[in-house]
Design a protein around this motif. Structure first.
Motif, PDB file in Angstrom:
ATOM      1  N   GLY A  74       0.538  -1.266  -0.029  1.00 59.17           N
ATOM      2  CA  GLY A  74       0.103  -0.039   0.037  1.00 59.17           C
ATOM      3  C   GLY A  74       0.778   1.361   0.274  1.00 59.17           C
ATOM      4  O   GLY A  74       0.491   2.146   0.725  1.00 59.17           O
ATOM      5  N   ASP A  77      -1.504   4.470  -0.639  1.00 58.97           N
ATOM      6  CA  ASP A  77      -1.933   4.876   0.266  1.00 58.97           C
ATOM      7  C   ASP A  77      -1.199   5.672   1.541  1.00 58.97           C
ATOM      8  O   ASP A  77      -1.637   6.590   1.740  1.00 58.97           O
ATOM      9  CB  ASP A  77      -2.798   3.581   1.016  1.00 58.97           C
ATOM     10  CG  ASP A  77      -3.694   2.870   0.100  1.00 58.97           C
ATOM     11  OD1 ASP A  77      -4.250   3.611  -0.840  1.00 58.97           O
ATOM     12  OD2 ASP A  77      -3.814   1.652   0.281  1.00 58.97           O
ATOM     13  N   LYS A  80      -0.547   9.004  -0.049  1.00 58.64           N
ATOM     14  CA  LYS A  80      -1.740  10.036   0.094  1.00 58.64           C
ATOM     15  C   LYS A  80      -2.026  10.481   1.589  1.00 58.64           C
ATOM     16  O   LYS A  80      -2.019  11.561   2.003  1.00 58.64           O
ATOM     17  CB  LYS A  80      -2.912   9.142  -0.110  1.00 58.64           C
ATOM     18  CG  LYS A  80      -3.149   9.090  -1.813  1.00 58.64           C
ATOM     19  CD  LYS A  80      -4.799   8.259  -2.078  1.00 58.64           C
ATOM     20  CE  LYS A  80      -4.808   8.255  -3.505  1.00 58.64           C
ATOM     21  NZ  LYS A  80      -6.166   7.704  -3.656  1.00 58.64           N
ATOM     22  N   TYR A 121      -2.541   4.308   8.329  1.00 57.02           N
ATOM     23  CA  TYR A 121      -2.054   3.648   7.164  1.00 57.02           C
ATOM     24  C   TYR A 121      -2.587   1.877   7.699  1.00 57.02           C
ATOM     25  O   TYR A 121      -2.916   1.199   7.061  1.00 57.02           O
ATOM     26  CB  TYR A 121      -0.660   3.620   6.905  1.00 57.02           C
ATOM     27  CG  TYR A 121      -0.011   2.593   6.120  1.00 57.02           C
ATOM     28  CD1 TYR A 121      -0.233   2.568   4.722  1.00 57.02           C
ATOM     29  CD2 TYR A 121       0.809   1.975   6.555  1.00 57.02           C
ATOM     30  CE1 TYR A 121       0.243   1.826   3.943  1.00 57.02           C
ATOM     31  CE2 TYR A 121       1.344   1.151   5.559  1.00 57.02           C
ATOM     32  CZ  TYR A 121       1.255   0.921   4.198  1.00 57.02           C
ATOM     33  OH  TYR A 121       1.710  -0.024   3.372  1.00 57.02           O
ATOM     34  N   LYS A 124      -6.066   1.327   7.330  1.00 61.52           N
ATOM     35  CA  LYS A 124      -6.711   1.212   6.055  1.00 61.52           C
ATOM     36  C   LYS A 124      -6.043  -0.292   5.473  1.00 61.52           C
ATOM     37  O   LYS A 124      -6.890  -0.800   4.590  1.00 61.52           O
ATOM     38  CB  LYS A 124      -5.893   2.273   5.057  1.00 61.52           C
ATOM     39  CG  LYS A 124      -6.620   2.392   3.672  1.00 61.52           C
ATOM     40  CD  LYS A 124      -6.272   3.618   3.032  1.00 61.52           C
ATOM     41  CE  LYS A 124      -7.433   3.923   2.199  1.00 61.52           C
ATOM     42  NZ  LYS A 124      -7.322   5.190   1.539  1.00 61.52           N
ATOM     43  N   GLN A 125      -4.949  -0.727   5.882  1.00 62.34           N
ATOM     44  CA  GLN A 125      -4.363  -2.121   5.292  1.00 62.34           C
ATOM     45  C   GLN A 125      -5.161  -3.047   5.957  1.00 62.34           C
ATOM     46  O   GLN A 125      -5.683  -4.107   5.287  1.00 62.34           O
ATOM     47  CB  GLN A 125      -2.843  -2.134   5.828  1.00 62.34           C
ATOM     48  CG  GLN A 125      -1.897  -1.374   4.932  1.00 62.34           C
ATOM     49  CD  GLN A 125      -2.013  -1.497   3.602  1.00 62.34           C
ATOM     50  OE1 GLN A 125      -1.946  -2.782   3.233  1.00 62.34           O
ATOM     51  NE2 GLN A 125      -2.236  -0.565   2.879  1.00 62.34           N
ATOM     52  N   ARG A 128      -8.419  -3.222   4.187  1.00 64.75           N
ATOM     53  CA  ARG A 128      -7.951  -4.005   2.723  1.00 64.75           C
ATOM     54  C   ARG A 128      -8.075  -5.595   2.897  1.00 64.75           C
ATOM     55  O   ARG A 128      -8.558  -6.120   2.173  1.00 64.75           O
ATOM     56  CB  ARG A 128      -6.994  -3.471   2.270  1.00 64.75           C
ATOM     57  CG  ARG A 128      -6.894  -3.717   0.863  1.00 64.75           C
ATOM     58  CD  ARG A 128      -5.823  -3.123   0.019  1.00 64.75           C
ATOM     59  NE  ARG A 128      -6.521  -1.908  -0.366  1.00 64.75           N
ATOM     60  CZ  ARG A 128      -5.831  -0.829  -0.838  1.00 64.75           C
ATOM     61  NH1 ARG A 128      -4.427  -0.684  -0.705  1.00 64.75           N
ATOM     62  NH2 ARG A 128      -6.435   0.376  -1.147  1.00 64.75           N
TER      63      ARG A 128
END
Length: 166
Positions: A74, A77, A80, A121, A124-125, A128
């Motif tokens: 990622g 990501d 960002k 982060y 988000k991981q 996912r």
């Protein structure tokens, strides 16, 4: 009379030549000042660079650098989120390892911001990964099942009879 006219013509040519040379020198001096001003502005802009940078630029700012390894899944990501928090960072890819590893360098003074970035982060991981683990049935498999059901249903055959009436 001819001599006088030719003298005046020569004087006029000399005057205009001097004026043109003066104008060229003034224009060059103005261009040089403008160029120096632009250089100063660019230098100041480089000093206030934020976001993704090269390691050389990051170290050149002289504020200390910390590093950490992140996975290869990622990076977009991470970029960002780091840009959102205004963190100065540099990403280096280690090609020697079979699945390449990425090392992120960031300023030591950004430690608080980088912890926030890492929290976001990581969240988000994990989100996912959970979405990838969740098994969703294939649409093609569903379609195949429905085809089989339709094929197994009995069909009504219409009988056509013609009767002659008198």
């Amino acid at each position: 009379m001819n001599e006088q006219v030719s003298d005046q013509t020569v004087r006029l040519a000399i005057r205009t030549g001097k004026v043109t040379l003066r104008l060229i020198l003034r224009a060059l001096a103005a261009w040089h000042r403008n160029h120096q001003r632009k250089k100063d502005v660019n230098r100041m802009a480089k000093d206030t660079l934020h976001g993704k940078q090269s390691v050389k630029e990051l170290v050149g700012q002289g504020q200390g650098v910390s590093s950490m390894e992140i996975g290869n899944s990622g990076i977009r990501d991470f970029k960002k989120i780091a840009n959102k928090y205004g963190v100065d960072f540099a990403i280096v890819k280690d090609k020697d390892v079979d699945p390449p590893k990425y090392t992120v360098f960031f300023k030591a003074r950004d430690a608080d911001a980088i912890t926030q970035v890492l929290k976001k982060y990581a969240a988000k991981q994990t989100k996912r990964k959970k979405a990838a683990e969740k098994e969703r049935p294939s649409i093609l498999q569903k379609l195949k099942k429905f085809k089989e059901k339709v094929a197994s249903m009995p069909r009504k055959d219409k009988e056509k009879r013609k009767e002659m009436e008198r």
